[in-house]
Design an enzyme around this catalytic site. Structure first.
Site, PDB file in Angstrom:
ATOM      1  N   ASP A  91       3.536   9.283  -0.793  1.00 12.01           N
ATOM      2  CA  ASP A  91       2.336   8.530  -0.400  1.00 12.01           C
ATOM      3  C   ASP A  91       2.107   7.439  -1.429  1.00 12.01           C
ATOM      4  OD1 ASP A  91       0.102   8.020   1.180  1.00 12.01           O
ATOM      5  OD2 ASP A  91      -0.465  10.139   1.253  1.00 12.01           O
TER       6      ASP A  91
ATOM      7  N   HIS B 252       0.817  -1.225   0.000  1.00 11.55           N
ATOM      8  CA  HIS B 252       0.000   0.000   0.000  1.00 11.55           C
ATOM      9  C   HIS B 252       0.843   1.264   0.000  1.00 11.55           C
ATOM     10  CE1 HIS B 252      -4.068  -1.741   0.645  1.00 11.55           C
ATOM     11  NE2 HIS B 252      -3.319  -2.788   0.970  1.00 11.55           N
TER      12      HIS B 252
END
Ligand code: ADQ
Length: 479
Positions: free
Chosen positions: A369, A156
């Site tokens: 991110d 992720h």
């Protein structure tokens, strides 16, 4: 049909009718309901003493199997190697990496122990999907226990450039363990490229990129596997529905009353040093400095609930932000206007979606991110007739898809201030055109597409492994 087994560090809280809403939780839970299956992982409990016991709860076709962690395991596996070594390294913060080889031993030990807890619950044709950086050695541990099922892994967070990964002392053992999966999924093409670069140039392996769309074939450490990018999505229409419904609620009405006619810039993040909050606050300050007309005409709301609050780096960033927001508010605030409202609490998804819909600018500027679901939620929540503008860091995975955003460099305070000014002044026709492109992309790659693409490729990883495994890395099998 095979059962789907999801393994993640935390299992979404079990409540009536399923887990609490949340991007990944919704996608995973939905997949489990369709195929039937099990969600396995840490319960979130840390036990001061005694042997953790697995708890199994059935909810329709879905079984939730959760287990607590002993204090030492939590310290070494979760706070230690996962969050003090891997998290900063994978977010390019080599300055914040802390490494202790005992923590790495604990990380491998807990992975092996969790795998052993799962083994008796498995059936021969189960498909196993493991999530995130806490569980890199999980497949290797399952293989060592004789499990031959297909096992996939989705990362992720970003996969770092090889030169950054080399800063993690046991990088080779980690990458060898990662290659025990049958399929690796990354958030974006740049993450996939970084992984392939490590395989070819550091591990002496081979990568054959597919000529037709499909996962690359990887050979490394005596193992064969597949790897591809699967950008995670949201359910945009569901978020838009929540946003509309939430507009009548009290939190949104109160916000509107206190804003009067001012414009609203809005940010929502977990409080984390990877999210670029200090630079973001300073860019807002720069906007007020350089365009005095915005003083008392625009408010910035930053919602950032603290996470990992028992770690020093997180206490430091919290203190720094409290200092910055106090300083900037002290400089510009007036009796009837607080420039930055900095809020530490969690909100229901409906409230967040409704606040996104009310705001003129979604301000999402992480330093790094993996994807950033907030950026996707912000766009999804907009009113198509009068949409707000997304200001988005080029280092969020979401920037690969949301090209209608104003893309910024999150360390360029002046550049971000310029983008805020451009967003606040953007004409309606341009806002609509940018929104239309982005919402079409979000619909096309929603969270079901992400999940289905990954599971289709995992099913297609050929014969289940029946050949003997490569020797596991040194520490991975210690109980
Ligand atoms: P996170 O780092 O947690 O996720 P993000 O993708 O933005 O980051 O997801 C956060 C989620 O929590 C969003 O759904 C958001 O709405 C919610 N949230 C945040 N603050 C909240 C608050 N105050 N109240 C309620 N909800 C809040 C990791 C990776 C990301 C990756 C995701 C999914 O770091 O890069 O996008 O996993 O793969």
């Amino acid at each position: 049909m095979s059962r789907l087994i999801i393994v993640s560090n935390r299992v979404a809280p079990i409540s009536e009718g399923g887990p609490a809403a949340g991007g990944l939780a919704v996608g995973v839970y939905d997949a489990l309901q369709e195929t039937g299956g099990m969600w396995f992982g840490w319960s979130g409990d840390v036990l001061p003493s005694g042997q953790p016991q697995i708890q199994v709860v059935e909810r329709g076709p879905v079984t939730f199997a959760t287990i607590g962690l002993a204090r030492r395991d939590y310290d070494q596996y979760y706070r230690g190697f996962s969050n003090a070594t891997l998290w900063p390294a994978f977010h390019y913060r080599t300055d914040l990496i802390q490494y202790d080889r005992h923590d790495f031993d604990g990380y491998c030990r807990v992975n092996a122990w969790l795998a052993q807890q799962l083994v008796p619950l498995l059936r021969a044709d189960d498909v196993i999907w493991v999530h995130d950086y806490h569980l890199i050695p999980f497949a290797q541990a399952l293989r060592a226990a004789g499990i031959k099922n297909r096992i996939g892994f989705f990362l992720h967070i970003p996969f770092p450039a090889a030169q950054v990964l080399l800063a993690v002392p046991p990088h080779r053992e980690l990458m060898q363990a990662l290659c025990s999966f049958d399929l690796l999924g990354f958030q974006t093409e740049p993450d996939l490229r970084a992984f392939c670069d490590y395989i070819v140039n550091e591990a002496g392996g081979e990568v054959a990129r597919a000529e037709v769309p499909g996962p690359a074939a990887v050979r490394a450490f005596g193992q064969s596997l597949r790897a591809a990018a699967y950008p995670i999505g949201v359910y945009p229409d569901e978020i838009a529905r929540l946003a509309k419904a939430g507009a009548r609620g009290k939190p949104v009405r109160t916000m509107k009353e206190t804003l009067h006619e001012r414009k609203l810039i809005m940010s929502v993040d977990r409080l984390d040093y990877s999210k670029g909050l200090v630079e973001r606050f300073r860019a807002f300050e720069r906007l007020l400095d350089s365009v005095p007309a915005y003083r008392n005409q625009v408010s910035f709301v930053q919602i950032a609930p603290p996470t990992r609050a028992d770690m020093n780096a997180y206490q430091d960033i919290r203190l720094q932000l409290e200092g910055e927001s106090g300083r900037i508010n002290g400089r510009f605030a007036e009796l009837d206007w607080t420039p930055i409202r900095y809020i530490h609490r969690q909100y229901e998804r409906q409230v967040l979606a409704a606040l996104f819909r009310q705001s003129h600018v979604g301000y999402v500027t992480p330093l790094r991110d993996g994807m950033n679901l907030v950026a996707k939620e912000y766009v999804s929540a907009q009113d198509p007739d009068d949409p707000g503008v997304l200001v988005l860091s080029r280092f969020a995975g979401a920037a690969q898809e949301l090209t209608g955003a104003l893309i910024v460099n999150p360390i360029d305070v002046d550049g971000m201030a310029d983008a805020l000014a451009q967003a606040l002044a953007m004409p309606l026709a341009e806002r609509r055109a940018r929104y239309r492109g982005m919402i079409a992309q979000l619909r096309e790659n929603n969270v079901s597409v992400w999940r289905d693409n990954f599971l289709r490729d995992l099913q297609g990883t050929g014969e289940k492994r029946r050949t003997p495994r490569a020797k596991p890395a040194r520490r991975a099998v210690a109980a």
